[in-house]
Design an enzyme around this catalytic site. Structure first.
Site, PDB file in Angstrom:
ATOM      1  N   ASP A   7       6.223   8.029  -8.671  1.00 35.53           N
ATOM      2  CA  ASP A   7       5.164   7.591  -7.765  1.00 35.53           C
ATOM      3  C   ASP A   7       5.150   6.070  -7.877  1.00 35.53           C
ATOM      4  O   ASP A   7       4.609   5.520  -8.832  1.00 35.53           O
ATOM      5  CB  ASP A   7       3.818   8.184  -8.179  1.00 35.53           C
ATOM      6  CG  ASP A   7       2.683   7.705  -7.289  1.00 35.53           C
ATOM      7  OD1 ASP A   7       2.890   7.569  -6.071  1.00 35.53           O
ATOM      8  OD2 ASP A   7       1.579   7.458  -7.819  1.00 35.53           O
ATOM      9  N   GLU A  67       8.632   9.181  -4.153  1.00 31.68           N
ATOM     10  CA  GLU A  67       7.718   9.338  -3.020  1.00 31.68           C
ATOM     11  C   GLU A  67       7.949   8.210  -2.029  1.00 31.68           C
ATOM     12  O   GLU A  67       8.094   7.052  -2.410  1.00 31.68           O
ATOM     13  CB  GLU A  67       6.266   9.334  -3.496  1.00 31.68           C
ATOM     14  CG  GLU A  67       5.296   9.684  -2.381  1.00 31.68           C
ATOM     15  CD  GLU A  67       3.888   9.899  -2.877  1.00 31.68           C
ATOM     16  OE1 GLU A  67       3.260  10.866  -2.439  1.00 31.68           O
ATOM     17  OE2 GLU A  67       3.412   9.091  -3.702  1.00 31.68           O
ATOM     18  N   ASP A 141      -1.380   8.654 -11.063  1.00 29.09           N
ATOM     19  CA  ASP A 141       0.006   8.201 -10.895  1.00 29.09           C
ATOM     20  C   ASP A 141       0.983   9.185 -11.541  1.00 29.09           C
ATOM     21  O   ASP A 141       2.040   9.490 -10.989  1.00 29.09           O
ATOM     22  CB  ASP A 141       0.194   6.805 -11.501  1.00 29.09           C
ATOM     23  CG  ASP A 141      -0.842   5.824 -11.010  1.00 29.09           C
ATOM     24  OD1 ASP A 141      -0.708   5.343  -9.876  1.00 29.09           O
ATOM     25  OD2 ASP A 141      -1.804   5.563 -11.754  1.00 29.09           O
TER      26      ASP A 141
END
Length: 191
Positions: A7, A67, A141
């Site tokens: 992330d 991501e 996160d």
């Protein structure tokens, strides 16, 4: 197969490692790499790269899932996030690992959260899939990064039959995710 999910962020970069092992999804590890906001962006990116490279060496994944970027109203924020994503892509490429990118909506869908659901819903579903205590995932996160890894394990295996009416055993990550989703969607009184 072991996957390290990322992330990306310039202040907080989450990573999560999940392995599909003998028909089970296993949480291998996770963490949050903190970038010092007092440092110039170039120094922060260097530090993020070093820490992510260390995680790749420690966990030895077979693939990295990152991501993707979502729409920003602030162009500067989008650029900075793009730099952080670049760091993740570079670290994976330097390690000789294949990199896969997933849109945030696809990641949410892979763990059973909807488009309007927030980070709490994603974290709850990740904890359900990986059978983790609530205290294990302190920051969104890390749970988001684990969701990206789960998304990769599920992606490309959707053709595996989820279950048949005959009750035949399911196989693959898609089936494992479906099995873990079922209890999470029961009404509280049915649990």
């Amino acid at each position: 197969m072991r996957v390290l999910g990322v992330d990306p962020g310039s202040r907080f970069m989450g990573f999560g490692v999940v392995e599909e092992k003998r028909g089970r999804l296993v949480h291998v590890g996770h963490g949050v790499i903190k970038g010092d906001p007092a440092l110039p962006l170039s120094d922060r990116l260097r530090d993020l790269h070093g820490a992510l490279t260390a995680a790749l060496v420690k966990y030895r994944p077979a693939a990295v899932a990152v991501e993707g970027v979502f729409t920003f109203r602030n162009a500067r924020s989008a650029l900075v996030l793009g730099h952080a994503r670049g760091v993740a892509l570079l670290a994976a490429a330097q390690a000789g690992l294949p990199v896969f990118e997933y849109a945030p909506a696809k990641v949410k869908k892979a763990v059973g959260a909807g488009g309007a659901d927030g980070k709490d819903a994603v974290a709850r579903m990740v904890r359900t899939f990986l059978e983790l205590d609530a205290s294990v995932l302190e920051r969104a996160d890390a749970s988001d990064a684990l969701a990206v890894a789960l998304c990769h394990l599920n992606h490309g295996r959707a053709a595996v039959p989820a279950a048949s009416a005959s009750g035949k055993k399911r196989k693959g990550a898609a089936a494992l995710l479906a099995d873990r989703l079922a209890p999470a969607y029961r009404r509280p009184e049915a649990r």
